[in-house]
Write an enzyme that holds these catalytic residues in place. Structure first.
Site: not given
Ligand code: LLP
Length: 427
Positions: A350-351, A282-284, A319
């Protein structure tokens, strides 16, 4: 998370600490991690799986901060690493090498050598890699302990960018080639076959798919057993989802996962008369809910929409932009003010895609107010960049409201410039 009384101006308290004080002391943007949450999340895995021999290998890609890895090492975690760099991090954090699995579908020869030299287990992702690894190990006069990464062909209902066990995915060896691959591996010199490994995807909320994967993996364990190949461990990967949208999503717990997969796992062990170690990666679910990203409002503009421009964008937290992921946001210094303004929170990049939170009801904000993005501990800082020439921000660790430690200094513009070279002929 809680809030302090009115006399203190309704600030957000995280890990027992007033985040407005943290902003004053460390500046913004700032990643803030609650140590107790990480320990509790890890322990809930250990508790849920205590009836079987198990190891929890934290997925370092979710969060590679050394202090956080050190906390997990203290708790007894192993690690899933996906690069030579992550291997270096877990070594520095003191995670024992016999609890590390080196994963990856594109390992360089240098990384294979580093893995063999460190005596970590290696998840072999292709038959070609198997040959290369054997040759590397022979040359080094060492043995490589391996698991085969199985592509189990199961379909979790998640964003296609984070579904990794589909037949069409680039990860793992096709299910129907696994037995043949094991037979090949058994014949190769300096290869010790000890495990099978899969990982089906991430942010999985409907966990029935884990049972399907477990059934397929245990079926393979049986077929290998019938051919005289005894495994030591089965690694079912990570993937347990968390609740990003508190009102809509209910996060499955490690206990739910255990109830879903252990009956299949244990029944097969009994019928084969073997004892296998269960490994999870597991990570999240360990680090995701344990951090927030604190940011300051730089500007408010009433244009086509009510844009609230903050000092953290996809340079620090990718994310929302990469996966259209929903993260709750709060105005940290106006916690009890009614949410009365439909706002779109954008970053400084700047997007036009740099949108952190779209059309949310928030209290009215002005320049200098503080906002927090919740659940940023997984794939937050670890996916950050220096895009737009912005140094990355600092990270702090809080515990019990009493301890605050800096766990990463903020970068300076020097860090952005450091490795760049103007060739002599251009000067
Ligand atoms: N093991 C392997 C082999 C993996 O590829 C992953 C994640 C994990 C374990 C950990 O999965 P978790 O428990 O964290 O779901 N950046 C994306 C997620 C990418 C996941 C990649 N692999 C995101 O922010 O949603």
């Amino acid at each position: 998370m809680s809030q302090v009384g009115e006399e203190e101006n309704e600030h957000l308290i995280f890990g027992g600490v007033d985040v407005v004080d943290l902003a004053e002391r460390y500046g913004t943007p700032l990643y803030i991690t609650d140590e107790n949450k990480i320990r509790a999340n890890f322990r809930s895995y250990k508790k849920a799986f205590e009836t079987v021999d198990n190891d929890i290998y934290f997925a370092v890609k979710a969060n590679g901060n050394l202090a956080i890895l050190r906390i997990l090492a203290q708790e007894g975690a192993g690690a899933d690493v996906f690069s030579g760099g992550e291997l270096r991090l877990v070594k520095l954090a003191g995670i024992p090498m016999d609890k590390v699995l080196f994963n990856g579908n594109s390992k360089s020869e240098e990384e294979l050598r580093a893995a063999v030299e460190s005596q970590v287990k290696i998840s072999v992702d292709s038959r070609e890699e198997l040959q290369t690894l054997s040759a590397v190990a022979v040359k080094m006069g060492e043995e490589a302990e391996i698991a085969i990464r199985v592509n189990p062909d199961v379909s979790p209902k998640v964003n296609p960018k984070i579904a990794t066990g589909l037949r069409t995915s680039q990860f793992g060896i096709p299910y129907d080639e696994i037995l043949q691959t094991y037979e090949e591996a058994a014949r190769l010199p300096n290869i010790a076959l000890t495990g099978i490994h899969c990982h089906i995807g991430s942010q999985i909320l409907d966990i029935s798919v884990f049972r399907e994967a477990t059934e397929k993996m245990m079926q393979l364990a049986e077929e290998l057993h019938d051919r005289g190949i005894e495994l030591e461990f089965v690694d079912l990967g990570g993937g347990l989802g968390i609740s990003y949208q508190k009102e809509k999503e209910i996060a499955p717990t490690p206990k739910d996962l255990a109830e879903m997969i252990l009956p299949t796992f244990e029944a097969k062990m009994r019928s084969l008369g073997v004892n296998l170690k269960l490994v999870l990666e597991p990570g999240r679910s360990i680090v995701g809910p344990a951090s927030i990203l604190l940011s300051k409002v730089n500007s408010v503009k009433h244009a086509y929409k009510n844009f609230v421009a903050i000092d953290a964008g996809f340079n620090l937290f990718l994310r929302p932009v990469m996966y259209d992921a929903y993260h709750e946001v709060m105005v940290a210094n106006k916690l009890n003010e009614p949410a009365s303004v439909l706002s779109t929170m954008v970053g400084p990049v700047c997007e036009s895609g740099d949108i952190i939170a779209k059309d949310r009801m928030l209290p009215p904000v002005k320049r200098g107010d503080l906002v927090t993005i919740l659940d940023t501990g997984a794939y937050g800082f670890s996916m950050s960049s220096q895009y737009n020439g912005r140094p990355r921000c600092a990270e702090v660790l809080v515990r019990d409201g009493a301890v605050v430690d800096l766990i990463r200094s903020k970068e300076s513009i020097e860090d952005v410039i450091r490795n760049q070279v103007i060739p002599q002929r251009l000067r």
